[in-house]
Design an enzyme around this catalytic site. Sequence first.
Site, mmCIF file in Angstrom:
data_model
loop_
_atom_site.group_PDB
_atom_site.id
_atom_site.type_symbol
_atom_site.label_atom_id
_atom_site.label_comp_id
_atom_site.label_asym_id
_atom_site.label_seq_id
_atom_site.Cartn_x
_atom_site.Cartn_y
_atom_site.Cartn_z
ATOM 1 N N GLU A 95 -18.995 -3.024 -28.431
ATOM 2 C CA GLU A 95 -20.254 -3.034 -27.691
ATOM 3 C C GLU A 95 -20.147 -3.118 -26.485
ATOM 4 O OE1 GLU A 95 -21.682 -6.910 -28.679
ATOM 5 O OE2 GLU A 95 -21.805 -6.618 -30.899
ATOM 6 N N GLU A 138 -8.884 2.652 -30.382
ATOM 7 C CA GLU A 138 -8.100 1.808 -31.330
ATOM 8 C C GLU A 138 -7.022 0.663 -30.871
ATOM 9 O OE1 GLU A 138 -8.262 1.710 -34.504
ATOM 10 O OE2 GLU A 138 -9.179 3.687 -35.067
#
Length: 379
Positions: free
Chosen positions: A127, A360
């Site tokens: 986000e 990641e």
Amino acid sequence: MNFDLSDEHEAFRLVVRDFAEKEIAPHAAKWDEEAIFPLDAVAKMAELGLFGLVFPEEWGGSGGDFVSLCIAIEELGRVDQSIGITLSAAVGLGANPLFRFGTADQKQRWLPDLVSGKTLGAFGLTEPDAGSDAGATRTTARVEKGNWVINGAKSFITNSGTPITSIITVTARTDDGISSFIIEAGAPGLTIEPAYRKLGWHASDTHGLSLDDVTVPDHHMLGSVGTGLKNFLAILDDGRIAISALAVGCARACLELATEYAGQRQAFGGPIGRNQGIAFALSDLAVAVENASNLTYKAAWLKDMGRPCTQAAAMAKLYSTETAVTATRVATQIFGGSGFIEDNPIARFYRDAKILEVGEGTSEIQKLVIARGMGLPVR
């Protein structure tokens, strides 16, 4: 000890390399320049069975191992990083959460098409204010008339806006913690924001998401209430190994291209590769690529053996991605001015590499994971 891949793995590598060089490499520059998501190429990858490598035959997969997936990602990434991340995200972030945590009904409804590559799934965790700190999720989900109503925003979501995207799994804060929900593409209230103007990965589909009273039934919850964050963090080990393989592909391509160029480019009466400055730089890079490959495939092997791989995945991701960034810089320096021209694939690899150290889990997060594994009391 045996560091060799099996005969089956080596044969599979040759198949994917042949596919990548014939079907991907000739078009990679155009896709990059025009920011094209290549649906035809994705369809051909699906025909090759790449999206189903690690899934059981009962869901349409080939029941292969994670080493095979890493080989495929490396070979695709060796010619086009955008295509490599498309496969990595589709398998690891799109289909894998559903396979690991989905109910029988959820799997029956969506998994066969994801495994076949007919559709793609996306993973909405990041986000605007919750990246490395995934626990800071602000997207919310509340119960209303027996359904879940979701509001919030997600950022940098791969494969979220393609014509064949079928589902996006998102995390949202509920009364009992962070839960996860399956949202179908085209759901009312779900807005796919315009594609980002990115430094690299131009042929990879990446969007922000806006969720405005997106309503899903209770049976669209993935896992149980409050387990969303824990479940998604559990699959990040897989993703980190896959990104390591993508980084190895990038670094290996740069090493191969720069070595070939150094043997051909003439300056001061001979090939520039005879100069120790060039030779030593390429020698150092060859060692780094070998180390990155060994770390990556050790981590993949540990996963296939069912052994703990969190530490190995973090080490592989940290080292391989930093090696890829270094490889692009070294290769560009060896190519000189021609490496700065977009007609040279080295320029594309240079732009593509930096995100490997971020997505990641950043390099800094990998160091925290490694430090915790060493028993250090880091936060």
